[in-house]
Write an enzyme that holds these catalytic residues in place. Structure first.
Site, short mmCIF file in Angstrom:
data_model
loop_
_atom_site.label_atom_id
_atom_site.label_comp_id
_atom_site.label_asym_id
_atom_site.label_seq_id
_atom_site.Cartn_x
_atom_site.Cartn_y
_atom_site.Cartn_z
N ASP A 280 0.87 -1.17 0.00
CA ASP A 280 0.00 0.00 0.00
C ASP A 280 0.92 1.24 0.00
O ASP A 280 2.12 1.12 0.29
CB ASP A 280 -0.86 -0.04 1.27
N ASP B 46 -0.26 5.17 0.80
CA ASP B 46 -0.54 6.22 1.79
C ASP B 46 -0.67 5.63 3.19
O ASP B 46 -1.48 4.73 3.43
CB ASP B 46 -1.83 6.96 1.41
C1 XBP Z 1 -5.17 6.21 0.48
C2 XBP Z 1 -6.33 6.96 0.01
C3 XBP Z 1 -6.16 8.08 -0.93
C4 XBP Z 1 -5.31 9.24 -0.41
C5 XBP Z 1 -5.41 10.45 -1.28
O1 XBP Z 1 -4.84 5.24 -0.44
O2 XBP Z 1 -7.44 6.61 0.38
O3 XBP Z 1 -7.45 8.56 -1.21
O4 XBP Z 1 -5.79 9.64 0.86
O5 XBP Z 1 -5.10 10.15 -2.61
P1 XBP Z 1 -3.88 3.96 -0.08
P2 XBP Z 1 -6.12 10.53 -3.80
O6 XBP Z 1 -3.80 3.85 1.42
O7 XBP Z 1 -4.58 2.79 -0.70
O8 XBP Z 1 -2.54 4.23 -0.70
O9 XBP Z 1 -6.50 11.95 -3.62
O10 XBP Z 1 -5.34 10.26 -5.06
O11 XBP Z 1 -7.32 9.61 -3.65
MG MG Z 2 -3.06 3.17 3.32
#
Ligand code: XBP
Ligand code: MG
Length: 264
Positions: free
Chosen positions: A10, A12
């Site tokens: 993953d 973020d």
């Molecule tokens: C995390 C998310 C994303 C980010 C923002 O994704 O839910 O929405 O907060 O990015 P992950 P975007 O943990 O799966 O990496 O604005 O591009 O959605």
């Molecule tokens: Mg995440």
């Protein structure tokens, strides 16, 4: 017997603390630039994070946090432009080096890559956010370490849907028993589990109170030689207590134990 072939990450919250100090700040800059009076405090962003996807998160905010506001319907139309502006501000922060990787991430990526394990990304954010983060934390060649970078550009359904993990397994041609997923949240764990994957959870300030009973190993971070990780739980934790950090040796043991079925 199935051996460990790939690590699926993953982005973020897992590779880096991109949410509170990255996307949140960038969203607020986009709101201000557009002349809106919206502001996402650290606290409210923690609530909004239950919604995967930045556009979906803004839509949810308008519908559920500003109900009765007659401007809301008009403001819904601003979301695509606000999201594009948020990403511009976010890339700017990444290019300035304002967001670093979490402890142990670079160590484990380098070790796994050198050991011949495949690496892949499975995220609900978009591709340029991932490649910009990798480039400005690990260097311009780092995207090339990954066999596959699967994002919202390829897979529309966002976590907790397992769609992005199904996509990764299909494109790598691997069985879920040959991979381990790295996640930081309940939505991420649910997505990985939905695709039959075992997960290592590295919690952060926003996600530490989640229910990760179904994960193999739950830690505060991946650990460094001088910064051991704290084991917080997970089904494999009692059997593998002596690992101060998450490395290929530990991951191989977790995967073997899982495949033999002695934990399940
Ligand atoms: C995390 C998310 C994303 C980010 C923002 O994704 O839910 O929405 O907060 O990015 P992950 P975007 O943990 O799966 O990496 O604005 O591009 O959605
Ligand atoms: Mg995440």
């Amino acid at each position: 017997m199935k051996t460990l072939k790939a690590l699926l990450f993953d982005v973020d919250g897992t590779l880096a603390d991109t949410e509170r100090d990255g996307h949140r700040i960038a969203f607020n800059r986009a709101f201000t630039e557009a002349g809106l009076d919206w502001h996402w405090s650290e606290e409210i962003y923690g609530v909004l994070l239950k919604i995967s996807g930045g556009k979906e998160r803004m839509r949810h905010y308008l519908r559920h946090h500003r109900q009765g506001d007659e401007r809301s319907e008009r403001e819904l139309a601003l979301i695509p432009d606000l999201h594009a502006a948020k990403n511009r501000f976010y890339w700017d922060m990444l290019r300035k080096g304002e967001i670093r990787l979490r402890p142990g991430v670079e160590r484990l990526l380098r070790e796994a890559h050198a050991a011949g394990l495949q690496l892949a990304i499975a995220t609900t954010t978009t591709g340029e956010n991932v490649t910009t983060l990798l480039e400005h934390t690990l260097g311009p060649e780092a995207s090339g370490w990954f066999s596959l970078i699967a994002t919202a550009d390829e897979v529309e359904d966002k976590k907790p849907s397992p769609a992005v993990y199904h996509y990764v397994l299909e494109h790598l041609g691997l069985d879920s028993n040959e991979c381990l997923a790295f996640e930081d949240s309940e939505n991420g764990l649910a997505a990985a589990r939905g695709a039959g994957l075992s997960s290592i959870i590295t919690v952060n300030d926003y996600t530490h109170a989640g229910d990760y009973a179904a994960a193999e190993w739950v830690v505060d971070h991946l650990g460094e030689p001088d910064l051991p990780c704290r084991v917080l739980g997970g089904r494999a934790a009692a059997r593998l207590p002596r690992f101060p950090l998450v490395d290929v040796d530990l991951l191989t043991k977790i995967q073997r134990t899982r495949v033999r079925g002695s934990i399940r």
